[in-house]
Design an enzyme around this catalytic site. Sequence first.
Site, PDB file in Angstrom:
ATOM      1  N   ASN A  13       0.826  -1.202   0.000  1.00 37.48           N
ATOM      2  CA  ASN A  13       0.000   0.000   0.000  1.00 37.48           C
ATOM      3  C   ASN A  13       0.861   1.252   0.000  1.00 37.48           C
ATOM      4  OD1 ASN A  13      -0.165   1.631   2.757  1.00 37.48           O
ATOM      5  ND2 ASN A  13       0.164  -0.523   3.268  1.00 37.48           N
TER       6      ASN A  13
ATOM      7  N   LEU B 203       6.255   6.628  14.469  1.00 36.93           N
ATOM      8  CA  LEU B 203       7.658   7.015  14.324  1.00 36.93           C
ATOM      9  C   LEU B 203       8.347   6.219  13.224  1.00 36.93           C
ATOM     10  CD1 LEU B 203       8.427   6.971  18.150  1.00 36.93           C
ATOM     11  CD2 LEU B 203       7.909   8.984  16.760  1.00 36.93           C
ATOM     12  N   SER B 204       7.565   5.433  12.498  1.00 34.88           N
ATOM     13  CA  SER B 204       8.140   4.488  11.542  1.00 34.88           C
ATOM     14  C   SER B 204       7.736   4.783  10.110  1.00 34.88           C
ATOM     15  CB  SER B 204       7.733   3.065  11.924  1.00 34.88           C
ATOM     16  OG  SER B 204       6.405   3.023  12.411  1.00 34.88           O
ATOM     17  N   CYS B 205       7.429   6.038   9.810  1.00 34.14           N
ATOM     18  CA  CYS B 205       7.232   6.480   8.436  1.00 34.14           C
ATOM     19  C   CYS B 205       8.429   7.336   8.045  1.00 34.14           C
ATOM     20  CB  CYS B 205       5.954   7.304   8.296  1.00 34.14           C
ATOM     21  SG  CYS B 205       4.446   6.311   8.369  1.00 34.14           S
TER      22      CYS B 205
ATOM     23  N   LYS C 210       5.377   3.450  17.865  1.00 38.88           N
ATOM     24  CA  LYS C 210       5.251   2.447  16.800  1.00 38.88           C
ATOM     25  C   LYS C 210       6.573   2.337  16.061  1.00 38.88           C
ATOM     26  CE  LYS C 210       2.131   0.684  13.301  1.00 38.88           C
ATOM     27  NZ  LYS C 210       0.837   0.861  12.609  1.00 38.88           N
TER      28      LYS C 210
ATOM     29  N   ASN D 204       5.344  -1.470  12.081  1.00 39.37           N
ATOM     30  CA  ASN D 204       4.690  -0.855  10.940  1.00 39.37           C
ATOM     31  C   ASN D 204       4.919  -1.749   9.715  1.00 39.37           C
ATOM     32  OD1 ASN D 204       3.414   1.080   9.294  1.00 39.37           O
ATOM     33  ND2 ASN D 204       4.350   2.765  10.429  1.00 39.37           N
TER      34      ASN D 204
ATOM     35  N   GLY E 233       0.964  -7.271  12.664  1.00 38.09           N
ATOM     36  CA  GLY E 233       1.569  -7.799  11.446  1.00 38.09           C
ATOM     37  C   GLY E 233       1.198  -9.243  11.206  1.00 38.09           C
ATOM     38  N   GLY E 234       0.381  -9.504  10.200  1.00 37.20           N
ATOM     39  CA  GLY E 234       0.058 -10.878   9.820  1.00 37.20           C
ATOM     40  C   GLY E 234      -0.886 -11.603  10.746  1.00 37.20           C
TER      41      GLY E 234
END
Length: 402
Positions: A79, A139-141, A175, A202, A261-262
Amino acid sequence: MAFNLETNYCGFQCKNPFFLASSPVSASGEMIGRAFDAGWAGAVTKSISFLQDETTLSLTPRMLPVSTAGSRVVTGMGNIDFVMDKSVDDAFEDFAQVKKRYPTNMLIVSIKAHYREEDWKRLARKAEQAGADALELCLSCIDSEAGVMLCQDKALMTQVIQWVKEEVSLPVIAKLSLHVNDIGDMAVCAAKAGAAAVTAINSIHGIGPLDSETMVHIPNIMGKSAPMGLSGSFIKPMVEHCVYKIALAAKTQPFQIAAAGGICNGLDGVEYLSLGAHILQSATEVMYKGYGLIDPMLRYLKKFMEEKGCSSLEDFRGHSLDHMVPAARNLSLKQQLAAKIDPGICIGCNRCVISCRDGGKQAISMTEDKKAFVDTKRCTGCGLCRIVCPVGTIRMEEVKRS
């Protein structure tokens, strides 16, 4: 037998550990309300940023199928969905209303910004005024000004957490990303800065498949593409390793863990809980199957607890962590196995023969009646044949080796 599925997360008593992750499944109050009605204990809102006030348009397409090994079976999703289609104030008002309607469900507001004190503090203040129970800091973008994800730099991450902590009294959740040297170390850093919990993780950065007609990787937007965020079932083993590393780190610097995640079913949830997670965030599978996914997940969790004689999540939370060693070299060589094939089930497809011949120890051959046969003296028990067998006829049995 009564089952207590409650979990206390950042001081909030949740009726079960299942949450919506920050994503399109939690983009509006109306959507979150329907999820709460379905049985979800909490939700992390889609991230709010001031970019929303610059544009409410979205990239199209922004969600793409991901497959592996040339298969048409979708194993994940990519995405490039990065902005909400409403203003910042409208988003906060929308989420404030859902919190008023569902006071016993936990509402975590996700915020993200560039490395600017004023922006982080303004967003945090607005979230607190909207009635958020906690803040998840995205914080992970990629941050265009810092040039890195904020969670990749201890000084930057520490400063952002401290800015937010100075402004509001809400619990702060960091995050994090897989794309760091040591995620356990970064989690400890976040906790020392004041984070009550961390979210792992993320989406993972990746490139979409190539469209051989246009020679442009998807998504193809006017002849250009970009890296995507990868999510879905195929990233779960990587996320589990992150949760494992973070849970180990939390033994020396206590903080809580949200796994993201998953998570597609109840078994996935049990795996994360057994590694030490406190709540379970799901998004991609919800996008595929809807909020009704919560029903089979809760049923599985209750069945598992009944079979194991567990009355609460605390009875098995972190259990598998005690059975992990730092690396494979720390495992015992005393267990020696060899493959055993049931000729009554074998269909003679030859897959195990080829795999063992070209990737193993050349220990499998075909008999005259087209059945696979294992020479246990040559077999070293690698398990490759069991992976490729389409009918599950191969099992591993103990053998003696000098």
